[in-house]
Design a protein around this motif. Sequence first.
Motif, PDB file in Angstrom:
ATOM      1  N   SER A 174       0.827  -1.203   0.000  1.00  0.00           N
ATOM      2  CA  SER A 174       0.000   0.000   0.000  1.00  0.00           C
ATOM      3  C   SER A 174       0.863   1.256   0.000  1.00  0.00           C
ATOM      4  N   ASP A 175       2.077   1.134   0.674  1.00  0.00           N
ATOM      5  CA  ASP A 175       2.994   2.272   0.666  1.00  0.00           C
ATOM      6  C   ASP A 175       3.463   2.564  -0.751  1.00  0.00           C
ATOM      7  N   ILE A 176       3.828   1.506  -1.447  1.00  0.00           N
ATOM      8  CA  ILE A 176       4.278   1.660  -2.843  1.00  0.00           C
ATOM      9  C   ILE A 176       3.130   2.254  -3.666  1.00  0.00           C
ATOM     10  N   GLU A 177       1.942   1.691  -3.432  1.00  0.00           N
ATOM     11  CA  GLU A 177       0.768   2.158  -4.185  1.00  0.00           C
ATOM     12  C   GLU A 177       0.553   3.667  -3.963  1.00  0.00           C
ATOM     13  N   TYR A 178       0.679   4.102  -2.705  1.00  0.00           N
ATOM     14  CA  TYR A 178       0.454   5.524  -2.410  1.00  0.00           C
ATOM     15  C   TYR A 178       1.535   6.403  -3.041  1.00  0.00           C
ATOM     16  N   LEU A 179       2.795   5.930  -2.949  1.00  0.00           N
ATOM     17  CA  LEU A 179       3.898   6.708  -3.538  1.00  0.00           C
ATOM     18  C   LEU A 179       3.724   6.846  -5.056  1.00  0.00           C
ATOM     19  N   LYS A 216       0.911   9.292  -5.712  1.00  0.00           N
ATOM     20  CA  LYS A 216       1.339  10.670  -5.459  1.00  0.00           C
ATOM     21  C   LYS A 216       2.200  11.178  -6.614  1.00  0.00           C
ATOM     22  N   TRP A 221      -7.688   9.645  -3.206  1.00  0.00           N
ATOM     23  CA  TRP A 221      -7.169   8.495  -2.450  1.00  0.00           C
ATOM     24  C   TRP A 221      -8.131   8.117  -1.324  1.00  0.00           C
ATOM     25  N   LYS A 264      -5.871   2.050   1.181  1.00  0.00           N
ATOM     26  CA  LYS A 264      -5.209   0.900   0.562  1.00  0.00           C
ATOM     27  C   LYS A 264      -6.032   0.308  -0.603  1.00  0.00           C
TER      28      LYS A 264
END
Lengths: 186, 205
Positions: B2-7, B10, B65, B68
């Motif tokens: 989810s971190d990768i997805e958010y980055l 963005k 957004w 997740k």
Amino acid sequence: MKENEFDDLIQSKLSDYSSKTNVSEENIWENISKSITYNSSIIGFIVKPWFYIPILSIIGLTVFLISNTSNSNQSKIEIQKICNDSLHKEKIDIQKDSIITPKINSAIEVKVEEKKDKEPKVKDIQITEEKNVKETIEVIENQKKATILEQEPPVQPIEQKVEPRIIKKEVQITDTVIKTKRMRKR
Amino acid sequence: MSDIEYLLFKGCKERDAKKQKETFIFYFKRFLAICERYTKDEEEAQDIVQESFISIFNKIDGFTWHGKNSFEKWMKRIVVNAAINNYNKKKKNTHISIDDYENSFIETAEESSCSVFEIENLKPEHLIQFNICEEELIASINNLPEHFKVVFNMHVIDGYSHKEISEVLKISEKTSTTRLFRARKLIQTNIVTMIKERGVVYEGK
């Protein structure tokens, strides 16, 4: 197998399934990158609306002012030319403000001074409508003509020459006239 | 994840070229797999993915957004819609009669040597037991007639309801339900056939 069980099984197996293709991603990315907008350090800055809107405004304002100034110069030259070619060769002084702002809906004052005392004086003309320079000049010329006509001295009557009468009688009658004259003498 | 997805989201939102490319590489094969379920033509599938990514990057401002997986779900929806649009375009150009639809189903069913008993007794654990892999499932889905395949993909894998399917494909909800039922049976038949072809004794128990 129940329908739900079967659906869940397929869903779990295939929802995150990735293709096993060997296709080059780079080729497809090249095509995509041509069709999308993206930011680099400088381009990104330029793309922002707060950057280009003021610039466009300034450019627009400059173009507007330049076009207006050039129009006023052109008008001024035209006036000079017409004045020089005019019949009475009067010095016509049109105020600068009046020429530069022809489209402003305010009064345009045109002063026409006379060159010689003996020539008719054209009165100041007030134009309260939005008029272009040519029309203004026409108004001045018409006003001048009208004034000239008013002050022209009245036309003096010329003596008519009286043509000598032709006495047809004398030419036509000859013997009778002579006889008559002779008889009178007697 | 989810971190990768958010980055990635963005970066795409900021029109960062590097992040856009990373997003493309990260999701490309997954999205290509979706398109391959809707069309047999590999190049056509690649074209759909390409169009979808262009849409994704250009419409990114319309997405907000929600946590997740929200970005991935939004992108998937765009890809699936593009694949369905492609199917609808193709459908306009090719006219197949209803009889052909029925015949394609009956012929496939007749060709199989599976009994109803065997098909009905197929269980999820059989797929693990007999090593039925994802590629084989994909193959059996791809072997379905187009009109069954689309409904099956939309409902079972991509989560569309029958109402949504009926609106998108311009068919009745009943037709959608019928096609899904037949598609299921055909895939199950294929799976049983695959198991039997391996020489394994399958009794459907």
